[in-house]
Enzyme design. Structure first.
Site, short mmCIF file in Angstrom:
data_model
loop_
_atom_site.label_atom_id
_atom_site.label_comp_id
_atom_site.label_asym_id
_atom_site.label_seq_id
_atom_site.Cartn_x
_atom_site.Cartn_y
_atom_site.Cartn_z
N GLY A 85 0.78 -1.24 0.00
CA GLY A 85 0.00 0.00 0.00
C GLY A 85 0.80 1.28 0.00
N SER A 86 2.03 1.24 -0.51
CA SER A 86 2.81 2.49 -0.48
C SER A 86 2.24 3.53 -1.45
CB SER A 86 4.29 2.22 -0.76
OG SER A 86 4.51 1.89 -2.11
N ASN A 87 1.66 3.08 -2.55
CA ASN A 87 1.03 4.06 -3.46
C ASN A 87 -0.23 4.64 -2.86
OD1 ASN A 87 2.36 4.44 -6.22
ND2 ASN A 87 2.56 2.23 -5.87
N LYS A 135 -5.85 -8.39 -9.17
CA LYS A 135 -6.94 -9.15 -9.76
C LYS A 135 -7.54 -8.30 -10.86
CE LYS A 135 -11.31 -11.35 -8.50
NZ LYS A 135 -11.24 -12.28 -9.63
N ASN A 140 -4.93 3.17 -13.24
CA ASN A 140 -4.00 2.17 -12.70
C ASN A 140 -2.59 2.74 -12.75
OD1 ASN A 140 -3.06 -0.50 -11.87
ND2 ASN A 140 -2.38 -0.79 -13.99
N HIS A 162 1.29 1.58 -13.20
CA HIS A 162 2.08 0.43 -13.67
C HIS A 162 3.56 0.78 -13.61
CE1 HIS A 162 2.78 -3.30 -15.85
NE2 HIS A 162 3.68 -2.65 -16.56
N ASP A 214 -3.41 -3.41 -18.89
CA ASP A 214 -2.40 -2.37 -19.10
C ASP A 214 -2.53 -1.71 -20.47
OD1 ASP A 214 -1.28 -2.99 -16.60
OD2 ASP A 214 -0.03 -4.55 -17.49
N GLU A 223 6.42 6.49 -9.03
CA GLU A 223 5.00 6.13 -8.85
C GLU A 223 4.35 7.01 -7.80
OE1 GLU A 223 4.15 1.93 -8.35
OE2 GLU A 223 6.08 1.42 -9.22
C1 GRF Z 1 3.51 -0.90 -7.55
O1 GRF Z 1 4.77 -1.15 -8.08
C2 GRF Z 1 2.53 -0.64 -8.66
O2 GRF Z 1 3.08 -0.07 -9.78
C3 GRF Z 1 2.06 -2.02 -9.00
O3 GRF Z 1 2.01 -2.70 -7.75
C4 GRF Z 1 2.92 -2.11 -6.85
C5 GRF Z 1 2.17 -1.75 -5.61
O4 GRF Z 1 3.02 -1.32 -4.58
N1 GRF Z 1 0.87 -1.96 -9.77
P1 GRF Z 1 2.40 -0.70 -3.28
O5 GRF Z 1 1.47 -1.74 -2.67
O6 GRF Z 1 1.66 0.54 -3.65
O7 GRF Z 1 3.54 -0.41 -2.36
#
Ligand code: GRF
Length: 197
Positions: free
Chosen positions: A12-14, A91, A107, A109, A150, A179
């Site tokens: 969940g870092s994003n 998923k 999304n 990527h 994608d 990201e």
């Molecule tokens: C990220 O690298 C994102 O690009 C991919 O899954 C990863 C998720 O990382 N789709 P996080 O859970 O957000 O740390």
């Protein structure tokens, strides 16, 4: 105010980068629900530390795919979701959801699409493939989600150099920084209605 649902399966870092940006940059948006198909995922615990609604919804809780998808759609409607952000959701979303939220799902990527995308291209596989192909650059892409993996319209990308002694792990770390910057940036553009359509 843009109501966002974040779907994620992992750490969940994003999600965290987005939530922090919303709070600090006063983006006119709010994460109304975080949904994970993995009850053990870091993202659910993290979302709760921000006092956000964090739901575990997994196919395994339902008799069939249709009931699972129905539950997701009901949940999205009950939270008045405007935008779905996929941040490491492992998923494929059913087409019933993609159609109901057409052009309202994005999304992130970890590569420069259209290269290094598609089924099986996730996590470290992506970075291994980039190094294997001796690419000079990699990066991250935020794109609209359509019914193909994608594939939807690219909204924003940024690049990093792939160094001579790069490993998949070192490349992943560099790409992740990008990201964390471009995902909130796109959400801000959408929330402020500044995205060219
Ligand atoms: C990220 O690298 C994102 O690009 C991919 O899954 C990863 C998720 O990382 N789709 P996080 O859970 O957000 O740390």
């Amino acid at each position: 105010m843009l109501n966002i649902a974040v779907f994620a399966s992992g750490r969940g870092s994003n999600f965290e980068a987005l939530q922090r940006a919303i709070l600090s940059k006063k983006i006119p948006a709010q994460i109304v629900v975080v949904i994970s198909n993995n009850s053990q995922s870091g993202v659910l615990a993290l979302a709760r530390t921000f006092s956000l609604n964090a739901l575990h919804i997994s196919q395994r809780q339902f008799q069939n795919e249709e009931a699972f998808n129905q539950k997701i759609l009901e949940t999205l409607r009950s939270y008045n979701v405007d935008l779905i952000v996929l941040a490491g959701y492992m998923k494929k979303l059913d087409r019933s959801i993609i159609r109901a939220f057409s052009n309202r799902i994005i999304n992130i990527h970890p590569a420069l699409l259209p290269k290094f995308g598609g089924e099986g291209m996730y996590g470290m596989h992506v970075h291994e493939a980039v190094i294997e192909a001796k690419e000079k650059y990699s990066g991250a892409t935020v794109h609209i989600v359509d019914e193909e993996y994608d594939h939807g319209k690219i909204l924003l990308q940024d690049i990093v150099a792939v160094d001579a002694n790069e490993t998949p792990e070192s490349l992943a770390a560099k790409v992740l920084k990008i990201e964390h910057r471009i995902l909130p940036e796109v959400v801000q553009l959408i929330a402020e209605d500044k995205l060219n359509k």
